[in-house]
Design a protein around this motif. Structure first.
Motif, PDB file in Angstrom:
ATOM      1  N   ILE A  68       0.864  -1.242  -0.088  1.00 53.02           N
ATOM      2  CA  ILE A  68      -0.010  -0.012   0.140  1.00 53.02           C
ATOM      3  C   ILE A  68       0.861   1.026   0.243  1.00 53.02           C
ATOM      4  O   ILE A  68       0.802   2.013  -0.881  1.00 53.02           O
ATOM      5  N   MET A  69       1.751   1.320   0.939  1.00 47.00           N
ATOM      6  CA  MET A  69       2.482   2.512   0.922  1.00 47.00           C
ATOM      7  C   MET A  69       3.835   2.536  -0.029  1.00 47.00           C
ATOM      8  O   MET A  69       4.069   3.928  -0.368  1.00 47.00           O
ATOM      9  N   GLY A  70       4.034   1.506  -0.706  1.00 47.29           N
ATOM     10  CA  GLY A  70       4.907   1.767  -2.005  1.00 47.29           C
ATOM     11  C   GLY A  70       4.071   2.199  -3.104  1.00 47.29           C
ATOM     12  O   GLY A  70       4.744   3.023  -3.620  1.00 47.29           O
ATOM     13  N   MET A  71       2.931   1.853  -3.270  1.00 49.07           N
ATOM     14  CA  MET A  71       2.082   2.511  -4.398  1.00 49.07           C
ATOM     15  C   MET A  71       1.752   3.920  -4.203  1.00 49.07           C
ATOM     16  O   MET A  71       2.097   4.888  -4.855  1.00 49.07           O
ATOM     17  N   ARG A  72       1.587   4.201  -2.642  1.00 52.60           N
ATOM     18  CA  ARG A  72       1.337   5.669  -2.542  1.00 52.60           C
ATOM     19  C   ARG A  72       2.590   6.513  -2.676  1.00 52.60           C
ATOM     20  O   ARG A  72       2.436   7.841  -3.183  1.00 52.60           O
ATOM     21  N   PRO A  79       7.770  11.916   1.600  1.00 52.80           N
ATOM     22  CA  PRO A  79       8.602  11.254   2.313  1.00 52.80           C
ATOM     23  C   PRO A  79       8.320  10.300   3.412  1.00 52.80           C
ATOM     24  O   PRO A  79       9.000   9.173   3.689  1.00 52.80           O
ATOM     25  N   MET A  80       7.454  10.754   4.218  1.00 48.04           N
ATOM     26  CA  MET A  80       6.767   9.720   5.303  1.00 48.04           C
ATOM     27  C   MET A  80       6.207   8.240   4.644  1.00 48.04           C
ATOM     28  O   MET A  80       6.586   7.289   5.058  1.00 48.04           O
ATOM     29  N   THR A  81       5.689   8.451   3.641  1.00 47.37           N
ATOM     30  CA  THR A  81       4.939   7.203   2.794  1.00 47.37           C
ATOM     31  C   THR A  81       6.308   6.280   2.180  1.00 47.37           C
ATOM     32  O   THR A  81       6.402   5.160   2.476  1.00 47.37           O
ATOM     33  N   GLY A  82       7.357   7.172   2.089  1.00 49.13           N
ATOM     34  CA  GLY A  82       8.576   6.300   1.352  1.00 49.13           C
ATOM     35  C   GLY A  82       9.222   5.575   2.660  1.00 49.13           C
ATOM     36  O   GLY A  82       9.767   4.359   2.293  1.00 49.13           O
ATOM     37  N   ILE A  83       9.295   6.322   3.718  1.00 51.01           N
ATOM     38  CA  ILE A  83       9.805   5.711   4.924  1.00 51.01           C
ATOM     39  C   ILE A  83       9.247   4.400   5.536  1.00 51.01           C
ATOM     40  O   ILE A  83       9.704   3.396   5.711  1.00 51.01           O
ATOM     41  N   VAL A  84       7.891   4.541   5.569  1.00 51.67           N
ATOM     42  CA  VAL A  84       7.000   3.322   5.831  1.00 51.67           C
ATOM     43  C   VAL A  84       7.166   2.123   4.744  1.00 51.67           C
ATOM     44  O   VAL A  84       7.116   1.127   5.399  1.00 51.67           O
ATOM     45  N   ALA A  85       7.225   2.506   3.596  1.00 52.08           N
ATOM     46  CA  ALA A  85       7.089   1.528   2.600  1.00 52.08           C
ATOM     47  C   ALA A  85       8.389   0.813   2.642  1.00 52.08           C
ATOM     48  O   ALA A  85       8.848  -0.088   2.692  1.00 52.08           O
ATOM     49  N   GLY A  86       9.754   1.667   2.752  1.00 48.75           N
ATOM     50  CA  GLY A  86      10.958   0.924   3.004  1.00 48.75           C
ATOM     51  C   GLY A  86      11.069   0.310   4.188  1.00 48.75           C
ATOM     52  O   GLY A  86      11.668  -0.822   4.177  1.00 48.75           O
ATOM     53  N   ALA A  87      10.562   0.705   5.540  1.00 49.53           N
ATOM     54  CA  ALA A  87      10.676  -0.162   6.473  1.00 49.53           C
ATOM     55  C   ALA A  87       9.801  -1.407   6.528  1.00 49.53           C
ATOM     56  O   ALA A  87      10.317  -2.464   6.999  1.00 49.53           O
TER      57      ALA A  87
END
Length: 106
Positions: A68-72, A79-87
């Motif tokens: 979900i966060m990767g698509m977002r 930045p925060m969506t990228g951090i959550v997707a990466g984590a």
């Protein structure tokens, strides 16, 4: 009992991200999703601390969030969506490695 500190840290990151989404943008969906998935990840880390083979809740939570966060992140580049997707992707990888080290069978 050995605690899954990485899992608890991941859960805290998710909850923190939801709270910051609410504080900065007034986003109630960010708050509710952050607290929901943070709670799931925290429960998964607790279950894994009790039984290292019990990784399924953590795997479902981190796998769902990585998608979900990767698509977002792909669509918004926030930045925060990228951090959550990466984590989340790192957690999926970590759990996958744990499955290879310790077979989940009987």
């Amino acid at each position: 009992m050995e605690y899954d500190w990485v899992g608890f840290g991941y859960a805290a990151l998710l909850a923190y991200g939801g709270i910051m989404g609410y504080v900065k943008a007034g986003s109630v969906p960010s708050l509710s999703a952050g607290l929901f998935f943070g709670g799931l990840a925290g429960l998964g880390a607790y279950q894994q601390s009790k039984d290292p083979k019990n990784i399924w809740l953590s795997l479902v939570a981190s796998g769902t969030l990585s998608a979900i966060m990767g698509m977002r992140y792909y669509n918004t580049r926030k930045p925060m969506t990228g951090i959550v997707a990466g984590a989340s992707l790192l957690m999926v990888g970590r759990l996958g490695l744990m499955m290879m080290e310790k077979p989940l069978g009987p």
